[in-house]
Design an enzyme around this catalytic site. Sequence first.
Site, PDB file in Angstrom:
ATOM      1  N   CYS A  46       1.135  -1.312  -0.351  1.00 46.36           N
ATOM      2  CA  CYS A  46      -0.035   0.218   0.320  1.00 46.36           C
ATOM      3  C   CYS A  46       0.588   1.245   0.050  1.00 46.36           C
ATOM      4  O   CYS A  46       1.667   1.110   0.641  1.00 46.36           O
ATOM      5  CB  CYS A  46      -0.503   0.349   0.952  1.00 46.36           C
ATOM      6  N   TYR A 173      -5.622   5.729  -8.674  1.00 44.91           N
ATOM      7  CA  TYR A 173      -6.663   5.699  -8.697  1.00 44.91           C
ATOM      8  C   TYR A 173      -8.106   5.990  -9.093  1.00 44.91           C
ATOM      9  O   TYR A 173      -8.410   5.329  -9.622  1.00 44.91           O
ATOM     10  CB  TYR A 173      -6.951   5.661  -7.152  1.00 44.91           C
TER      11      TYR A 173
HETATM   12  N1  LIG Z   1      -7.757   5.364   4.624  1.00 44.40           N
HETATM   13  C1  LIG Z   1      -7.601   5.507   3.101  1.00 44.40           C
HETATM   14  C2  LIG Z   1      -6.215   5.208   2.000  1.00 44.40           C
HETATM   15  C3  LIG Z   1      -5.956   4.218   2.405  1.00 44.40           C
HETATM   16  C4  LIG Z   1      -5.867   3.141   1.597  1.00 44.40           C
HETATM   17  O1  LIG Z   1      -7.280   3.548   0.902  1.00 44.40           O
HETATM   18  N2  LIG Z   1      -5.888   1.595   2.192  1.00 44.40           N
HETATM   19  C5  LIG Z   1      -6.101   0.956   1.168  1.00 44.40           C
HETATM   20  C6  LIG Z   1      -4.599  -0.432   0.831  1.00 44.40           C
HETATM   21  S1  LIG Z   1      -3.701   1.031  -0.220  1.00 44.40           S
HETATM   22  C7  LIG Z   1      -6.589  -0.197   1.869  1.00 44.40           C
HETATM   23  O2  LIG Z   1      -6.036  -0.671   3.511  1.00 44.40           O
HETATM   24  N3  LIG Z   1      -7.432  -0.508   1.265  1.00 44.40           N
HETATM   25  C8  LIG Z   1      -8.542  -1.673   2.005  1.00 44.40           C
HETATM   26  C9  LIG Z   1      -9.658  -2.150   1.946  1.00 44.40           C
HETATM   27  O3  LIG Z   1     -10.068  -1.417   0.486  1.00 44.40           O
HETATM   28  O4  LIG Z   1     -10.129  -2.860   1.954  1.00 44.40           O
HETATM   29  C10 LIG Z   1      -8.507   5.432   3.042  1.00 44.40           C
HETATM   30  O5  LIG Z   1      -9.959   4.992   3.783  1.00 44.40           O
HETATM   31  O6  LIG Z   1      -8.989   5.506   1.241  1.00 44.40           O
END
Ligand SMILES: N[C@@H](CCC(=O)N[C@@H](CS)C(=O)NCC(=O)O)C(=O)O
Length: 303
Positions: A46, A173
Amino acid sequence: MTAQEIEKTGRFVRQKNRFTERITADGAGGPPAEPGRYRLFVSHACPWAQRSVIVRRLLGLEDVIGLAVVDPIRDERGWRVPGRDPVTGAEFLSELYLRTDPSYEGRYTVPCIWDTETKRLVTNDFPAITTMLETEFAAHHRPGAPDLYPERLRTEIDELNAHVYTTVNNGVYKAGFATSQAAYDEAVDALFTTLDDLEERLSHRRYLLGDEITEADVRLYTTLARFDAVYYSHFKCNLRRLVDYPNLWGYARDLYAIPAFGGTTDFDQIKRHYYVTQRNINPSGVVPKGPLIDWTTPHNRDR
Ligand SMILES: N[C@@H](CCC(=O)N[C@@H](CS)C(=O)NCC(=O)O)C(=O)O
């Protein structure tokens, strides 16, 4: 990505960070920055999490803040801690989110910080995590640690970060998850406009703000490290590759040569995570072999 994060126009709009408490140097206005008290949960795949791993290493906070690394492949149960986390006992990151807020309904994301005293998540607010390590934990930095967020540059760093976040870090993204041509075109155009500008900026500066590495470099690096391996193909960000930009590519290799950057960059986990987990855009889950890129060639950025 969840269905709620795709607008009617096909645009990806990222969920808000739910936990935004701030650890503070003196314990006023937030839990205190005590060594050994907090545990940082990350995935090496990530980009938002890698920021915090890089900063933790650059500042010498490895013995101050614990680290738990989740498995790069995620199924519908969310991130899993291989073999169970020895400190919290959690097998899935979701357990920590739900222990803190049983009504939590968003995605269970890394990075996040767990407080072993109160047994609650303090924050999953990724942009605030790195600047918190840089400022509130200053008393615990290793001797000679760099100042990644110098007061005199904060306005400039914040402005650049905001623009790089919108068009580059989150821009890839927006391109990858877009479900309409217009939303995709808009994201890709903004992304490459900024990359072209950064290429020019880095023609006369070693790092984004000059001669010293700052928070802005950490944030740009984690996207560049994933660009040719994932974003170019998986997210369709394919006007140009990173290696086609002489200055950006040299800059990325310059940072990669620093152990906090290169030593925390795991291309295998990065590729497996995106291509296997994001079945919405890669239904087969097949992981491409390439690209064959040597990140250790001389960069001559210190000339
Ligand atoms: N906290 C942010 C960014 C962190 C984020 O998106 N991390 C990803 C990994 S790069 C994640 O943990 N995703 C888990 C999921 O989509 O279930 C969000 O809520 O979008």
